[in-house]
Design a protein around this motif. Structure first.
Motif, PDB file in Angstrom:
ATOM      1  N   ASN A  24       0.859  -1.173   0.000  1.00  0.00           N
ATOM      2  CA  ASN A  24       0.000   0.000   0.000  1.00  0.00           C
ATOM      3  C   ASN A  24       0.902   1.231   0.000  1.00  0.00           C
ATOM      4  N   LEU A  25       0.817   1.987  -1.072  1.00  0.00           N
ATOM      5  CA  LEU A  25       1.702   3.136  -1.243  1.00  0.00           C
ATOM      6  C   LEU A  25       1.570   4.155  -0.118  1.00  0.00           C
ATOM      7  N   SER A  26       0.373   4.338   0.401  1.00  0.00           N
ATOM      8  CA  SER A  26       0.174   5.353   1.445  1.00  0.00           C
ATOM      9  C   SER A  26       0.938   5.021   2.716  1.00  0.00           C
ATOM     10  N   GLU A  27       1.314   3.760   2.916  1.00  0.00           N
ATOM     11  CA  GLU A  27       2.088   3.391   4.098  1.00  0.00           C
ATOM     12  C   GLU A  27       3.576   3.688   3.914  1.00  0.00           C
ATOM     13  N   HIS A  28       4.002   3.935   2.669  1.00  0.00           N
ATOM     14  CA  HIS A  28       5.415   4.138   2.392  1.00  0.00           C
ATOM     15  C   HIS A  28       5.770   5.564   1.990  1.00  0.00           C
ATOM     16  N   LEU A  29       4.784   6.342   1.568  1.00  0.00           N
ATOM     17  CA  LEU A  29       5.054   7.719   1.160  1.00  0.00           C
ATOM     18  C   LEU A  29       4.721   8.667   2.303  1.00  0.00           C
ATOM     19  N   THR A  30       5.672   9.534   2.607  1.00  0.00           N
ATOM     20  CA  THR A  30       5.456  10.544   3.642  1.00  0.00           C
ATOM     21  C   THR A  30       5.798  11.908   3.055  1.00  0.00           C
ATOM     22  N   ILE A  31       5.497  12.943   3.766  1.00  0.00           N
ATOM     23  CA  ILE A  31       5.801  14.304   3.332  1.00  0.00           C
ATOM     24  C   ILE A  31       7.317  14.485   3.172  1.00  0.00           C
ATOM     25  N   GLN A  32       8.112  13.654   3.856  1.00  0.00           N
ATOM     26  CA  GLN A  32       9.566  13.755   3.740  1.00  0.00           C
ATOM     27  C   GLN A  32      10.092  13.111   2.458  1.00  0.00           C
ATOM     28  N   ASN A  33       9.402  12.094   1.933  1.00  0.00           N
ATOM     29  CA  ASN A  33       9.973  11.379   0.791  1.00  0.00           C
ATOM     30  C   ASN A  33       9.133  11.428  -0.477  1.00  0.00           C
ATOM     31  N   SER A  34       8.056  12.236  -0.504  1.00  0.00           N
ATOM     32  CA  SER A  34       7.275  12.339  -1.735  1.00  0.00           C
ATOM     33  C   SER A  34       6.432  13.613  -1.744  1.00  0.00           C
ATOM     34  N   VAL A  36       3.378  13.594  -2.624  1.00  0.00           N
ATOM     35  CA  VAL A  36       1.985  13.147  -2.519  1.00  0.00           C
ATOM     36  C   VAL A  36       1.477  13.351  -1.097  1.00  0.00           C
ATOM     37  N   LEU A  37       0.332  14.012  -0.975  1.00  0.00           N
ATOM     38  CA  LEU A  37      -0.317  14.200   0.317  1.00  0.00           C
ATOM     39  C   LEU A  37      -1.453  13.195   0.455  1.00  0.00           C
ATOM     40  N   PHE A  38      -1.680  12.715   1.659  1.00  0.00           N
ATOM     41  CA  PHE A  38      -2.759  11.767   1.916  1.00  0.00           C
ATOM     42  C   PHE A  38      -3.713  12.335   2.946  1.00  0.00           C
ATOM     43  N   GLY A  39      -4.984  12.013   2.787  1.00  0.00           N
ATOM     44  CA  GLY A  39      -5.989  12.407   3.761  1.00  0.00           C
ATOM     45  C   GLY A  39      -6.541  11.171   4.428  1.00  0.00           C
ATOM     46  N   CYS A  40      -7.633  10.647   3.888  1.00  0.00           N
ATOM     47  CA  CYS A  40      -8.325   9.524   4.508  1.00  0.00           C
ATOM     48  C   CYS A  40      -7.606   8.183   4.332  1.00  0.00           C
ATOM     49  N   ARG A  41      -6.837   8.028   3.263  1.00  0.00           N
ATOM     50  CA  ARG A  41      -6.132   6.789   2.912  1.00  0.00           C
ATOM     51  C   ARG A  41      -7.071   5.635   2.576  1.00  0.00           C
ATOM     52  N   THR A  42      -8.346   5.940   2.333  1.00  0.00           N
ATOM     53  CA  THR A  42      -9.297   4.889   1.965  1.00  0.00           C
ATOM     54  C   THR A  42      -9.930   5.124   0.597  1.00  0.00           C
ATOM     55  N   GLY A  43      -9.531   6.184  -0.088  1.00  0.00           N
ATOM     56  CA  GLY A  43     -10.034   6.423  -1.430  1.00  0.00           C
ATOM     57  C   GLY A  43     -11.299   7.234  -1.521  1.00  0.00           C
ATOM     58  N   ILE A  44     -11.679   7.919  -0.441  1.00  0.00           N
ATOM     59  CA  ILE A  44     -12.921   8.693  -0.528  1.00  0.00           C
ATOM     60  C   ILE A  44     -12.733  10.207  -0.473  1.00  0.00           C
ATOM     61  N   CYS A  45     -11.529  10.685  -0.116  1.00  0.00           N
ATOM     62  CA  CYS A  45     -11.362  12.142   0.005  1.00  0.00           C
ATOM     63  C   CYS A  45     -10.743  12.784  -1.237  1.00  0.00           C
ATOM     64  N   GLY A  46      -9.955  12.029  -1.998  1.00  0.00           N
ATOM     65  CA  GLY A  46      -9.346  12.575  -3.211  1.00  0.00           C
ATOM     66  C   GLY A  46      -8.081  13.376  -2.993  1.00  0.00           C
ATOM     67  N   THR A  47      -7.587  13.464  -1.758  1.00  0.00           N
ATOM     68  CA  THR A  47      -6.384  14.246  -1.470  1.00  0.00           C
ATOM     69  C   THR A  47      -5.172  13.737  -2.243  1.00  0.00           C
ATOM     70  N   CYS A  48      -5.064  12.430  -2.408  1.00  0.00           N
ATOM     71  CA  CYS A  48      -3.867  11.829  -3.015  1.00  0.00           C
ATOM     72  C   CYS A  48      -4.007  11.614  -4.527  1.00  0.00           C
ATOM     73  N   LEU A  49      -4.813  12.436  -5.186  1.00  0.00           N
ATOM     74  CA  LEU A  49      -4.974  12.337  -6.637  1.00  0.00           C
ATOM     75  C   LEU A  49      -3.640  12.604  -7.323  1.00  0.00           C
ATOM     76  N   VAL A  50      -3.199  11.667  -8.150  1.00  0.00           N
ATOM     77  CA  VAL A  50      -1.925  11.781  -8.852  1.00  0.00           C
ATOM     78  C   VAL A  50      -2.085  11.321 -10.292  1.00  0.00           C
ATOM     79  N   GLU A  51      -1.089  11.643 -11.104  1.00  0.00           N
ATOM     80  CA  GLU A  51      -0.999  11.113 -12.452  1.00  0.00           C
ATOM     81  C   GLU A  51       0.086  10.050 -12.429  1.00  0.00           C
ATOM     82  N   VAL A  52      -0.232   8.860 -12.934  1.00  0.00           N
ATOM     83  CA  VAL A  52       0.704   7.742 -12.892  1.00  0.00           C
ATOM     84  C   VAL A  52       1.172   7.415 -14.307  1.00  0.00           C
ATOM     85  N   ILE A  53       2.487   7.324 -14.465  1.00  0.00           N
ATOM     86  CA  ILE A  53       3.068   6.889 -15.728  1.00  0.00           C
ATOM     87  C   ILE A  53       3.691   5.533 -15.442  1.00  0.00           C
ATOM     88  N   GLY A  54       3.165   4.495 -16.078  1.00  0.00           N
ATOM     89  CA  GLY A  54       3.660   3.144 -15.838  1.00  0.00           C
ATOM     90  C   GLY A  54       2.533   2.146 -15.906  1.00  0.00           C
TER      91      GLY A  54
END
Length: 96
Positions: A24-34, A36-54
């Motif tokens: 689960n990416l949200s367990e490995h990304l923090t403000i220090q290393n990415s 990406v900001l996280f809010g609810c971490r369950t997919g309902i708030c939209g805080t971690c909206l990103v564009e993914v290449i891959g």
């Protein structure tokens, strides 16, 4: 033996990180290393909206519903907290 995925952040000063596949990416990304900001971490708030290449599996129905609301015109938009990592990816934050 575990497979690992490299996550890079083009256009930012953040160094790439490596995590095990299917983590689960949200367990490995923090403000220090990415950027990406996280809010609810369950997919309902939209805080971690990103564009993914891959190569990543398609979104589950709940995530797809959120993406249709937040980023309908971007086929690479995903919620970082919902990603199932299976390959190396690049992530860029999106303006909401």
């Amino acid at each position: 033996m575990a497979n690992f995925c490299k996550i890079s952040f083009p256009g930012s000063d953040f160094v790439p990180i490596t995590v095990e596949s299917h983590q689960n990416l949200s367990e490995h990304l923090t403000i220090q290393n990415s950027p990406v900001l996280f809010g609810c971490r369950t997919g309902i708030c939209g805080t971690c909206l990103v564009e993914v290449i891959g190569d990543i599996p398609p979104p589950q129905p709940d995530e797809q519903e959120m993406l249709e609301t937040l980023a309908l015109k971007n086929p690479n938009a995903r919620l970082a907290c919902q990603l199932d990592l299976t390959a190396n990816i690049a992530i860029q934050t999106l303006e909401k």
